[in-house]
Write an enzyme that holds these catalytic residues in place. Structure first.
Site, PDB file in Angstrom:
ATOM      1  N   GLU A  47      -5.241   7.390  -2.953  1.00 29.46           N
ATOM      2  CA  GLU A  47      -4.425   6.929  -1.829  1.00 29.46           C
ATOM      3  C   GLU A  47      -3.272   6.068  -2.335  1.00 29.46           C
ATOM      4  O   GLU A  47      -2.137   6.177  -1.850  1.00 29.46           O
ATOM      5  CB  GLU A  47      -5.280   6.117  -0.846  1.00 29.46           C
ATOM      6  CG  GLU A  47      -6.462   6.882  -0.271  1.00 29.46           C
ATOM      7  CD  GLU A  47      -7.747   6.740  -1.070  1.00 29.46           C
ATOM      8  OE1 GLU A  47      -8.824   6.898  -0.478  1.00 29.46           O
ATOM      9  OE2 GLU A  47      -7.693   6.468  -2.294  1.00 29.46           O
ATOM     10  N   CYS A  86      -7.608   0.180  -0.940  1.00 32.04           N
ATOM     11  CA  CYS A  86      -6.760   1.231  -0.380  1.00 32.04           C
ATOM     12  C   CYS A  86      -6.539   1.020   1.114  1.00 32.04           C
ATOM     13  O   CYS A  86      -5.451   1.270   1.624  1.00 32.04           O
ATOM     14  CB  CYS A  86      -7.356   2.606  -0.654  1.00 32.04           C
ATOM     15  SG  CYS A  86      -7.257   3.069  -2.395  1.00 32.04           S
TER      16      CYS A  86
END
Length: 154
Positions: free
Chosen positions: A80, A109
């Site tokens: 991500e 993330c």
């Protein structure tokens, strides 16, 4: 005609992206999408120009760090994170986009996705990180588990 729907299409892309991972423990792929168009992709692995974990070994494994904890002890950049970094590198806004990721985002993330203005997270596999769930619960970000109509096969 057996045409995949958008979720299947983008999640299969995320699965394909995950095959580029250099992580020993888990292969993760992510695809950032807006208006049914791919903005950026990312997979987990060591930073550009540095030795891969498959060469050096896994610090977390060597230290016996349980999954879902002490993310800062990993030399890798998460999928991500790499998807957002790649978009930024090329000057692409990810505000109000959807991220398709093969694994539920960790708390690091989650914080990045929240601040980047992501509006939706579609994930395929769960991940043990209670803080991540708590952070997302405080936002208006839609979190959806992808349920395949068929097994993703590459």
């Amino acid at each position: 005609m057996n045409r995949p729907d958008n979720d299947e299409y983008f999640m299969e892309m995320a699965q394909l992206v995950s095959t580029r991972s250099t992580c020993i423990r888990r292969h993760v792929g992510a695809v950032l999408v807006k208006d049914k168009r791919v903005l950026s992709t990312g997979y987990n692995g060591s930073p550009k120009g540095t030795e891969h974990c498959e060469v050096l070994g896994c610090i977390r494994e060597q230290m016996k760090v349980p999954s879902g904890t002490r993310h800062e002890l990993c030399r890798g950049v998460h999928a991500e994170q790499n998807a957002i970094i790649q978009a930024a590198y090329f000057g692409v806004s990810v505000k109000d986009s959807t991220i398709y990721t093969t694994t539920y985002p960790c708390s690091m993330c989650a914080k990045i996705l929240i601040n980047a203005g992501i509006k939706e997270v579609v994930y395929h596999e769960g991940y043990v990180d209670d803080l991540s769930k708590k952070l997302f619960a405080e936002t208006n970000i839609l979190i959806r588990e992808y349920t395949p109509k068929k097994d993703i096969q590459l």
